[in-house]
Design an enzyme around this catalytic site. Structure first.
Site, short mmCIF file in Angstrom:
data_model
loop_
_atom_site.label_atom_id
_atom_site.label_comp_id
_atom_site.label_asym_id
_atom_site.label_seq_id
_atom_site.Cartn_x
_atom_site.Cartn_y
_atom_site.Cartn_z
N ARG A 103 -15.49 3.57 4.45
CA ARG A 103 -15.04 2.19 4.23
C ARG A 103 -14.41 2.01 2.84
O ARG A 103 -13.52 1.17 2.67
CB ARG A 103 -16.21 1.22 4.41
CG ARG A 103 -16.52 0.97 5.87
CD ARG A 103 -17.69 0.05 6.05
NE ARG A 103 -17.73 -0.49 7.41
CZ ARG A 103 -18.69 -1.28 7.86
NH1 ARG A 103 -19.70 -1.61 7.07
NH2 ARG A 103 -18.66 -1.72 9.10
N LYS A 143 -26.06 0.39 24.87
CA LYS A 143 -26.37 -0.69 25.80
C LYS A 143 -25.15 -1.31 26.46
O LYS A 143 -24.13 -1.50 25.82
CB LYS A 143 -27.09 -1.82 25.05
CG LYS A 143 -28.50 -1.48 24.64
CD LYS A 143 -29.07 -2.61 23.83
CE LYS A 143 -30.55 -2.39 23.54
NZ LYS A 143 -31.05 -3.47 22.69
N GLY A 197 -19.58 1.38 15.26
CA GLY A 197 -20.13 2.04 14.07
C GLY A 197 -20.48 3.50 14.32
O GLY A 197 -20.00 4.40 13.61
N GLY A 233 -19.37 -4.46 14.93
CA GLY A 233 -19.34 -5.74 15.65
C GLY A 233 -17.95 -6.37 15.64
O GLY A 233 -17.49 -6.92 16.65
P1 ADP Z 1 -21.35 2.10 18.56
O1 ADP Z 1 -22.13 1.89 17.27
O2 ADP Z 1 -20.27 3.11 18.42
O3 ADP Z 1 -20.91 0.82 19.19
P2 ADP Z 1 -23.78 2.23 20.06
O4 ADP Z 1 -24.57 1.72 18.91
O5 ADP Z 1 -23.61 1.34 21.25
O6 ADP Z 1 -22.36 2.77 19.61
O7 ADP Z 1 -24.42 3.55 20.65
C1 ADP Z 1 -24.69 4.67 19.88
C2 ADP Z 1 -26.13 5.03 20.05
O8 ADP Z 1 -26.40 5.25 21.43
C3 ADP Z 1 -26.47 6.32 19.34
O9 ADP Z 1 -27.60 6.09 18.53
C4 ADP Z 1 -26.78 7.28 20.47
O10 ADP Z 1 -27.77 8.20 20.17
C5 ADP Z 1 -27.25 6.36 21.57
N1 ADP Z 1 -27.10 6.99 22.88
C6 ADP Z 1 -25.97 7.29 23.55
N2 ADP Z 1 -26.23 7.88 24.72
C7 ADP Z 1 -27.57 7.97 24.81
C8 ADP Z 1 -28.46 8.48 25.80
N3 ADP Z 1 -28.02 9.03 26.93
N4 ADP Z 1 -29.79 8.39 25.55
C9 ADP Z 1 -30.24 7.85 24.41
N5 ADP Z 1 -29.45 7.35 23.43
C10 ADP Z 1 -28.14 7.41 23.64
C1 3PG Z 2 -21.17 -4.07 9.43
O1 3PG Z 2 -21.63 -3.07 8.88
O2 3PG Z 2 -21.11 -4.19 10.68
C2 3PG Z 2 -20.58 -5.15 8.57
O3 3PG Z 2 -20.54 -4.75 7.23
C3 3PG Z 2 -21.32 -6.46 8.75
O4 3PG Z 2 -22.65 -6.34 8.33
P1 3PG Z 2 -23.76 -7.29 8.95
O5 3PG Z 2 -23.93 -6.86 10.39
O6 3PG Z 2 -25.00 -7.06 8.12
O7 3PG Z 2 -23.25 -8.70 8.87
MG MG Z 3 -24.13 1.37 16.91
#
Ligand code: ADP
Ligand code: 3PG
Ligand code: MG
Length: 406
Positions: free
Chosen positions: A39, A201, A361, A386
């Protein structure tokens, strides 16, 4: 498509003081050092451009979610890293508003960079407090406000909303690039538009999936999200991570898909894994196996898509004009379960003619660490979690909406 807000190219900022909102909310290691500076690097084009224009650049950001002042969440390490990356001195002030800030900025050279302390040490930041925003504008002595913290523009905070009441406010380079890349891929993609959706999710990403059913030509599902879809269709997902309360949402998605492409093509449009990678436990797994999606044992956890699925997803990606990817294909924190995600990353990196927009993320983090060019092999890796999801879903983001219209 021209960006709908004024940018730093549209206002006479030469030799002025500029208040620049960045998103330096970077991951930290246990020892407090910066784990990843993606970033900070992403903010360089705007900072460099402002310096070239002879500006005094006052940077504000948040880091983490502190309750009051917390020395572990100081922005000083970010300021130091920025100085290294810029190759120029950066002054750090351990306050965000007040006399110390005012004096330090006044005394600083006419052209240079100053980083102020974490905005969220003040509760007024997240409360979108007008008085706090007025002080930020006044104490910085800025003539303009530049919003470039794309990762935080989905928040209604003092530094994304109220601040624009007190200074003429325009977009920085990163914000403009994020917006044009993400909305461009969604609304005027080179076709076919293939979406790769995964991660933790379904419920986190409903808005995006619904939008994609409308906009995309194919949707490839992986990650724990796929487990939820599989379980909903009656498949035994054993001990896998999945959501058991998304039936109504999934029904709506399937209905929208059938409306769009008809019954016969529905499974081809919204694709689920046909084979999966399973193990009995996540840490120190010794029993990793590839099985058909319908052959998961009750004590198995699905932790990645399987090799057959990866191969067929890669085939679809190679034929794509544009790919949007959000959500890892498995538990990619561990290399044994990162093969599906690596196959997707490789397909995109090997086919630069395919426009690739990566968001989320964990997904962006995976892609930039996987890539030898730190994300440079893809058309766009978003700095937003987000914020990128909300933008893909077609929502209006306060930190963008409040800027001056082009
Ligand atoms: P992003 O941050 O890119 O939007 P998410 O937060 O939705 O992605 O998902 C990433 C997380 O999902 C990771 O921590 C990963 O380990 C978990 N994940 C993905 N597939 C599986 C799975 N089959 N079982 C458990 N955790 C999973
Ligand atoms: C992020 O890491 O998604 C942004 O910096 C926003 O942070 P926040 O979810 O704590 O508002
Ligand atoms: Mg994530």
């Amino acid at each position: 498509m021209r960006f709908f807000k004024k940018t730093i190219s549209d206002v006479p900022l030469e030799s002025t003081t500029v208040l620049l909102r960045a998103d330096y909310n970077v991951p930290l290691k246990n020892d407090g050092t910066i784990a990843d500076d993606f970033r900070i690097r992403a903010s360089l084009p705007t900072v460099r451009r402002l310096l070239k224009d002879g500006c005094k650049v006052v940077i504000i950001s948040h880091l983490g979610r502190p309750e009051g002042r917390d020395p572990k969440l100081s922005l000083e390490p970010a300021a130091l890293r920025l100085a290294q990356l810029l190759g120029e001195p950066v002054r750090f002030v351990d306050q965000t508003v007040g006399d110390k800030v005012r004096m330090a900025i006044k005394r600083a050279p006419k052209r240079g960079v100053i980083v102020l302390e974490n905005l969220r040490f003040h509760a007024e930041e997240e409360a979108n407090d007008e008085d706090f925003a007025r002080k930020l504008a006044r104490d910085s002595g800025a003539r303009y406000f530049v919003q470039d913290g794309f990762g935080v523009v989905h928040r209604d905070h003092a530094s994304t909303a109220a601040i624009t009441l007190f200074l003429p406010s325009v977009a920085g380079r990163l914000l403009e690039k994020e917006h044009t890349s993400i909305t461009g891929a969604m609304s005027s993609p080179k076709r076919p538009l293939v979406a790769v959706m995964g991660g933790a999710k379904v419920s986190d990403k409903i808005g995006v999936i619904e939008k994609l059913v409308d906009k995309a030509d194919t949707i490839l599902i992986g990650g724990a999200m796929a487990n939820t879809f599989l379980a909903d269709s009656g498949v035994n997902v054993g001990a896998s991570k999945y959501e058991n309360d998304q039936g109504a949402v999934i029904k709506k998605i399937h209905e929208a898909v059938r409306q769009k492409v008809g019954d016969a093509k529905a499974a081809e449009f919204l694709r689920l894994p046909t084979d999966v990678t399973v193990a009995k436990r996540i840490e120190r797994p010794t029993d990793v196996r590839y099985v058909g999606a319908k052959e998961v044992a009750s004590n198995d956890m699905i932790l990645d898509i399987g090799p057959r699925t990866a191969e067929s997803y890669v085939k679809a990606l190679r034929r794509a004009g544009t790919v949007v990817w959000n959500g890892t294909m498995g538990y990619a924190e561990l290399a044994v379960f990162a093969k599906g995600s690596a196959a997707v990353a490789e397909a995109l990196a090997e086919h630069p003619e395919v426009e690739s927009v990566i968001g989320g993320g964990d997904t962006a983090d995976f892609a930039i660490h996987w890539d030898k060019k730190k994300g440079g092999s893809f058309s766009h890796v978003s700095t937003g979690g987000g914020a990128s999801l909300e933008l893909m879903a077609g929502k209006k983001l306060p930190g963008i909406e409040h800027l001056l219209d082009a």
